[in-house]
Design a protein around this motif. Structure first.
Motif, mmCIF file in Angstrom:
data_model
loop_
_atom_site.group_PDB
_atom_site.id
_atom_site.type_symbol
_atom_site.label_atom_id
_atom_site.label_comp_id
_atom_site.label_asym_id
_atom_site.label_seq_id
_atom_site.Cartn_x
_atom_site.Cartn_y
_atom_site.Cartn_z
ATOM 1 N N THR A 73 -41.494 -13.114 2.922
ATOM 2 C CA THR A 73 -40.679 -12.549 4.000
ATOM 3 C C THR A 73 -39.432 -11.874 3.437
ATOM 4 O O THR A 73 -39.112 -10.738 3.801
ATOM 5 N N SER A 94 -41.199 -6.972 8.488
ATOM 6 C CA SER A 94 -40.958 -8.301 7.922
ATOM 7 C C SER A 94 -41.512 -9.398 8.828
ATOM 8 O O SER A 94 -42.026 -10.407 8.340
ATOM 9 N N ALA A 98 -44.190 -12.163 7.721
ATOM 10 C CA ALA A 98 -43.894 -13.593 7.930
ATOM 11 C C ALA A 98 -45.001 -14.266 8.742
ATOM 12 O O ALA A 98 -45.481 -15.345 8.368
#
Length: 175
Positions: A73, A94, A98
């Protein structure tokens, strides 16, 4: 009963990613750096409607270690800070990485399934983001399909053999 099991699985995955040793922090930092450097070094193919992020191969690492989830991440945030589509890519790209890494961690005992969460999350989230951010973007479903196809090549076609190879040498890499 299934809901309690799902909550328990997420709690176990969250416990796995708590960096409680210096070694775990270093592993996470190395993974973040590798992701960012691979993405930035291959920038011409890492960003845009047709993207081929070789760094996404690292999204299989949650099969082996929970600390790779925050590492991936953070690496994605760093890569998207220096390239891509600004704040949209930093947030949504991101987030996709994640969620994919968390999904991979939750499915770590089934490698043939564990390689799919990054494909699905990136296809849906990044493909949709590109549709709204890129001028003259192709249709939404075309964006989703293009991102999904590139992720499938990286995460499934290359990622599954990578997982099987790392399983042979996991003790040397992740001790």
């Amino acid at each position: 009963m299934k809901r309690k099991k799902a909550v328990t699985d997420v709690a176990v995955a969250a416990q796995d990613i708590k960096p409680n040793t210096t070694r775990a922090l270093v592993h996470g930092a190395v993974i973040a750096a590798l992701y960012a450097v691979l993405t930035l070094c291959l920038a011409p193919v890492s960003y845009g409607p047709v993207q081929f992020r070789l760094s996404e191969l690292l999204t299989v690492l949650p099969v082996f270690t929970g600390i790779s989830v925050p590492g991936l991440t953070i690496g994605c945030v760093l890569a998207n800070l220096f390239g891509g589509f600004g704040l949209y890519d930093i947030v949504f790209g991101s987030l996709a990485t994640a969620l994919g890494a968390i999904g991979t961690r939750l499915l770590r005992n089934k490698p043939w399934l564990a390689v799919w969460p990054p494909v699905i999350s990136n296809a849906l989230i990044v493909g949709s983001m590109l549709y709204f951010v890129v001028p003259d973007s192709p249709a939404l479903l075309i964006n989703v399909a293009m991102v999904g196809l590139s992720e499938m090549v990286i995460c499934v076609i290359l990622g599954l053999p990578f997982v099987l190879l790392l399983k042979k040498y996991a003790k040397a890499f992740f001790r």
